[in-house]
Design an enzyme around this catalytic site. Structure first.
Site, PDB file in Angstrom:
ATOM      1  CE  LYS A  20      -2.069  -1.129   3.881  1.00  0.00           C
ATOM      2  NZ  LYS A  20      -1.478  -2.439   4.196  1.00  0.00           N
ATOM      3  NE  ARG A  94      -3.646  -1.580  10.389  1.00  0.00           N
ATOM      4  CZ  ARG A  94      -2.654  -1.182   9.596  1.00  0.00           C
ATOM      5  NH1 ARG A  94      -2.726  -0.040   8.973  1.00  0.00           N
ATOM      6  NH2 ARG A  94      -1.603  -1.943   9.449  1.00  0.00           N
ATOM      7  NE  ARG A 133       7.535  -4.012   5.586  1.00  0.00           N
ATOM      8  CZ  ARG A 133       6.227  -3.767   5.614  1.00  0.00           C
ATOM      9  NH1 ARG A 133       5.645  -3.141   4.626  1.00  0.00           N
ATOM     10  NH2 ARG A 133       5.502  -4.165   6.633  1.00  0.00           N
ATOM     11  NE  ARG A 135       7.120  -1.274   9.463  1.00  0.00           N
ATOM     12  CZ  ARG A 135       5.908  -1.307   8.912  1.00  0.00           C
ATOM     13  NH1 ARG A 135       5.694  -0.740   7.743  1.00  0.00           N
ATOM     14  NH2 ARG A 135       4.923  -1.916   9.528  1.00  0.00           N
ATOM     15  NE  ARG A 146       2.471  -5.447  11.047  1.00  0.00           N
ATOM     16  CZ  ARG A 146       3.682  -5.596  10.488  1.00  0.00           C
ATOM     17  NH1 ARG A 146       4.641  -6.194  11.154  1.00  0.00           N
ATOM     18  NH2 ARG A 146       3.908  -5.144   9.298  1.00  0.00           N
TER      19      ARG A 146
HETATM   20  P1  ADP Z   1       1.492  -2.661   7.786  1.00  0.00           P
HETATM   21  O1  ADP Z   1       0.402  -2.337   6.802  1.00  0.00           O
HETATM   22  O2  ADP Z   1       2.689  -3.284   7.124  1.00  0.00           O
HETATM   23  O3  ADP Z   1       1.028  -3.443   8.991  1.00  0.00           O
HETATM   24  P2  ADP Z   1       1.535   0.068   8.797  1.00  0.00           P
HETATM   25  O4  ADP Z   1       2.695   0.979   8.658  1.00  0.00           O
HETATM   26  O5  ADP Z   1       0.285   0.426   8.064  1.00  0.00           O
HETATM   27  O6  ADP Z   1       2.091  -1.346   8.388  1.00  0.00           O
HETATM   28  O7  ADP Z   1       1.130  -0.099  10.344  1.00  0.00           O
HETATM   29  C1  ADP Z   1       2.082  -0.409  11.329  1.00  0.00           C
HETATM   30  C2  ADP Z   1       1.406  -0.445  12.710  1.00  0.00           C
HETATM   31  O8  ADP Z   1       0.870   0.857  13.030  1.00  0.00           O
HETATM   32  C3  ADP Z   1       0.182  -1.381  12.824  1.00  0.00           C
HETATM   33  O9  ADP Z   1       0.569  -2.711  13.123  1.00  0.00           O
HETATM   34  C4  ADP Z   1      -0.606  -0.716  13.971  1.00  0.00           C
HETATM   35  O10 ADP Z   1      -0.047  -1.016  15.231  1.00  0.00           O
HETATM   36  C5  ADP Z   1      -0.376   0.764  13.723  1.00  0.00           C
HETATM   37  N1  ADP Z   1      -1.434   1.372  12.885  1.00  0.00           N
HETATM   38  C6  ADP Z   1      -1.287   1.916  11.648  1.00  0.00           C
HETATM   39  N2  ADP Z   1      -2.456   2.385  11.179  1.00  0.00           N
HETATM   40  C7  ADP Z   1      -3.384   2.136  12.142  1.00  0.00           C
HETATM   41  C8  ADP Z   1      -4.784   2.352  12.258  1.00  0.00           C
HETATM   42  N3  ADP Z   1      -5.500   2.921  11.279  1.00  0.00           N
HETATM   43  N4  ADP Z   1      -5.400   1.960  13.406  1.00  0.00           N
HETATM   44  C9  ADP Z   1      -4.721   1.394  14.397  1.00  0.00           C
HETATM   45  N5  ADP Z   1      -3.407   1.148  14.341  1.00  0.00           N
HETATM   46  C10 ADP Z   1      -2.732   1.501  13.236  1.00  0.00           C
END
Ligand code: ADP
Length: 189
Positions: A20, A94, A133, A135, A146
């Site tokens: 994404k 989400r 990746r 991270r 996740r």
């Molecule tokens: P990925 O899609 O690879 O899991 P993101 O960078 O989108 O990575 O998200 C990393 C972390 O940030 C998530 O595992 C969560 O803990 C938090 N996070 C991101 N966006 C949200 C959201 N909309 N609501 C709740 N937590 C979020």
């Protein structure tokens, strides 16, 4: 170079590792629409040790969702700021309640979503991509958590948009350019 400014309000959905962020960056370059990633905003807050960052860190380290009020607050700020004229959301909403909150925020401004695109990638490939990746939250336990959160919370949000007839699905396997073309073809429609 060919950058033009398009007023567009779009959401990219998909499991962790679906690409994404990569796609949102490519589309931002192409269309000039601001890419808003709640993951990036939260990681910056954690890095700067802001109050929000301190509250969010533990959830992120465990692969759990950060509480809705924190992320909705972040998005509300941006919707009143640079995203007032359009956005490409990545990582938000989400879950269904975040989706409803977004709908209400947009309704207050008298606007609505133009596109919701879900990027589909098989689970085996997702895990491989995330391990590659590197991270800090990309270790096996967190990845598993996740993916489970995605299944439990985000997949119902896809259904929510599907029922409303706005969801478009693209195949997320291929080169970033190919996938980008697939997404852009929905935006043109
Ligand atoms: P990925 O899609 O690879 O899991 P993101 O960078 O989108 O990575 O998200 C990393 C972390 O940030 C998530 O595992 C969560 O803990 C938090 N996070 C991101 N966006 C949200 C959201 N909309 N609501 C709740 N937590 C979020």
């Amino acid at each position: 170079m060919d950058e033009e400014t398009t007023v567009m309000r779009a959401v990219l959905l998909g499991p962790p590792g679906a690409g994404k962020g990569t796609q949102a960056d490519l589309i931002q370059k192409r269309l000039g629409v601001p890419h808003i990633s709640t993951g990036d905003l939260l990681r910056t807050a954690v890095g700067n040790r802001t109050e929000l960052g301190v509250r969010a860190k533990g959830f992120m380290d465990e692969g759990k969702l950060v509480p809705d009020d924190l992320v909705i607050g972040l998005i509300r700020e941006r919707l009143h700021d640079d995203a007032a004229e359009g956005f490409l959301l990545d990582g938000f909403p989400r879950n269904v309640s975040q989706g409803e909150a977004l709908g209400e925020l947009l309704e207050e401004s008298g606007v609505e979503l133009d596109h919701v695109v879900s990027i589909a990638v098989p689970v085996d490939e997702l895990v491989g991509r995330m391990l590659g990746r590197g991270r800090s939250d990309d270790n096996e336990d967190t990845i598993r958590a996740r993916l489970e959160v995605y299944r439990r919370e985000t997949a119902p949000l896809c259904e929510y948009y599907r029922e409303r007839g706005v969801l478009r699905e693209v195949d997320g396997v291929g080169s970033p350019q190919e996938i980008s073309r697939r997404i852009l073809s929905h935006f043109d429609a």
